[in-house]
Design a protein around this motif. Structure first.
Motif, PDB file in Angstrom:
ATOM      1  N   THR A   1      16.301  13.118  36.799  1.00 25.04           N
ATOM      2  CA  THR A   1      15.107  13.256  37.628  1.00 25.04           C
ATOM      3  C   THR A   1      14.122  14.234  36.988  1.00 25.04           C
ATOM      4  OG1 THR A   1      16.523  12.906  39.545  1.00 25.04           O
ATOM      5  CG2 THR A   1      14.303  13.751  39.971  1.00 25.04           C
TER       6      THR A   1
ATOM      7  N   PHE B   1      13.851  19.321  44.777  1.00 26.22           N
ATOM      8  CA  PHE B   1      14.211  18.034  45.378  1.00 26.22           C
ATOM      9  C   PHE B   1      15.540  17.518  44.818  1.00 26.22           C
ATOM     10  CE2 PHE B   1      14.393  13.504  44.413  1.00 26.22           C
ATOM     11  CZ  PHE B   1      14.444  12.967  45.696  1.00 26.22           C
ATOM     12  N   ALA B   2      15.648  17.524  43.494  1.00 25.42           N
ATOM     13  CA  ALA B   2      16.838  16.960  42.857  1.00 25.42           C
ATOM     14  C   ALA B   2      18.093  17.772  43.187  1.00 25.42           C
ATOM     15  CB  ALA B   2      16.640  16.884  41.343  1.00 25.42           C
TER      16      ALA B   2
ATOM     17  N   GLU C   1       8.935  21.716  42.048  1.00 26.65           N
ATOM     18  CA  GLU C   1       9.133  20.930  43.273  1.00 26.65           C
ATOM     19  C   GLU C   1      10.176  19.840  43.056  1.00 26.65           C
ATOM     20  OE1 GLU C   1       4.576  21.528  45.039  1.00 26.65           O
ATOM     21  OE2 GLU C   1       5.171  19.591  44.211  1.00 26.65           O
ATOM     22  N   ILE C   2      10.097  19.191  41.911  1.00 28.40           N
ATOM     23  CA  ILE C   2      11.030  18.094  41.660  1.00 28.40           C
ATOM     24  C   ILE C   2      12.440  18.633  41.379  1.00 28.40           C
ATOM     25  CG2 ILE C   2      10.924  17.609  39.156  1.00 28.40           C
ATOM     26  CD1 ILE C   2      10.219  14.745  40.082  1.00 28.40           C
TER      27      ILE C   2
ATOM     28  N   LEU D   1      22.255  13.090  37.516  1.00 28.64           N
ATOM     29  CA  LEU D   1      21.132  12.644  38.348  1.00 28.64           C
ATOM     30  C   LEU D   1      20.015  13.693  38.384  1.00 28.64           C
ATOM     31  CD1 LEU D   1      22.558  10.864  41.530  1.00 28.64           C
ATOM     32  CD2 LEU D   1      21.180   9.889  39.687  1.00 28.64           C
TER      33      LEU D   1
END
Lengths: 226, 226
Positions: A151, A184-185, A180-181, A147
């Motif tokens: 992402t 988040f992930a 940032e992503i 996942l």
């Protein structure tokens, strides 16, 4: 003796493909062309690699091991896996920015969904360490890792395509968004001072790396011969 | 008279393609096959649609307008654009879960990066409203919108592919993750009670929709004739 010959054949296919994919574009090089340029028949190319994707994966892997071989003098994945992942990303973004052929190659293999496949094998340990530290869910770690990579690389792939098609986004903005992503992930708190620190420290290491080894800014100077 | 004939030809290509793409798979239907089945020559197919992608985009758009025509009795995008976007996603996830051919079609067109192109045109207004409300950055709105769609659909595309390849992730988990990533991309606070509310309310509307209009669970019952 037979074994050695086989090794040479496989190696010759690989080296020729690597040069052609980067010099002329992954999507522009058919196995027919690869066969003509390497002097090795198409059947053997399929025999050794099954598909173009596997050759491209081998190129990504070699590139990773060369760059991380240099990077390890500045930091190790064991000390800080997050900083290591971010710095490696920073290094590759700088190369992409500097070397148009590298940018094309990476864009092409992202279209083929190869970066997550590459990372799933080669950066597994670092990611699993991070997930272990930060995850509160009960999902199995392999699914969690998939996942995260879906992402990070699913998004990166699409943004790179849009940039190539003329979306206005600087590499600095692109890189910040990727951090940032990633946070988040990984279920890490997305605090802007953490992002700033990751950018700042990885910038320092990256600049130092290219200052000491400027030939790493061009793939034709360290990954293949023109 | 000539005009009407042209309209009929274009319509016939479109209706035939829609049925074939969903019944047999987008990647399995060549323009040659489409020509044979529709009785219209390949030159005209290219003349009217340029590429397969444009036909698929038209299918996505028709599907969206049919479903949102029903959905508007339960909620409007003007009242709450976020809830509307999430509920539409919920509806399409339920259809995907229920109808294997719909799942294959949407997976295929995601591979072709068509969902973000579709959303950029058809859900632009809702997304821009949300970005206007929540954004603090100075980037231009079109770039921001592209980044949001790249994040949501780039990730969704890759996760769908991994699920099709056997990654274990339930549709509920997948849907929840898509909401989390949507909130992230829109710079909205990713609070779990907000995610819970979006899931709960969109579930209610979605259940009500399919209870009142059960034929919407199968694309062959509302989008094309077998």
């Amino acid at each position: 003796m037979k074994h050695k010959e086989n090794g040479n054949t496989k190696q010759k296919i690989y080296e020729t493909a690597k040069r052609l994919y980067i010099e002329h574009g992954y999507f522009n090089i058919s196995n027919k062309r690869l066969s003509e340029e390497s002097g090795i028949n198409q059947g053997l190319i399929t025999y050794y690699f099954k598909s173009k994707k596997n050759i491209a994966l081998a190129v990504l892997t070699e590139d990773y091991y060369i760059l991380s071989g240099y990077l390890k003098y500045f930091m190790t994945p064991e000390d800080d896996p997050l900083m290591y992942i971010v710095t490696f990303m920073n290094v590759t973004f700088q190369i992409r920015k500097h070397d148009p052929k590298a940018r094309r190659f990476i864009s092409d293999v992202m279209q083929e969904d190869l970066l997550e496949e590459f990372a799933f094998v080669n950066q597994k340990e670092e990611y699993l360490k991070l997930l272990k530290k930060n995850s509160s869910t009960s999902e199995n770690p392999e699914t969690q890792l998939k996942l995260v990579l879906a992402t990070v690389y699913g998004t990166q792939r699409t943004i790179q395509r849009l940039i190539n098609e003329s979306m206005e986004l600087s590499y600095d903005e692109y890189f910040r968004y990727m951090i940032e992503i990633l946070l988040f992930a990984l279920h890490l708190p997305d605090k802007s001072d953490m992002v700033d620190t990751l950018i700042h420290k990885s910038d320092q290491a990256t600049k130092q790396l290219f200052k000491t080894h400027p030939h790493l800014l061009n793939e034709s100077d360290y990954l293949y011969k023109k």
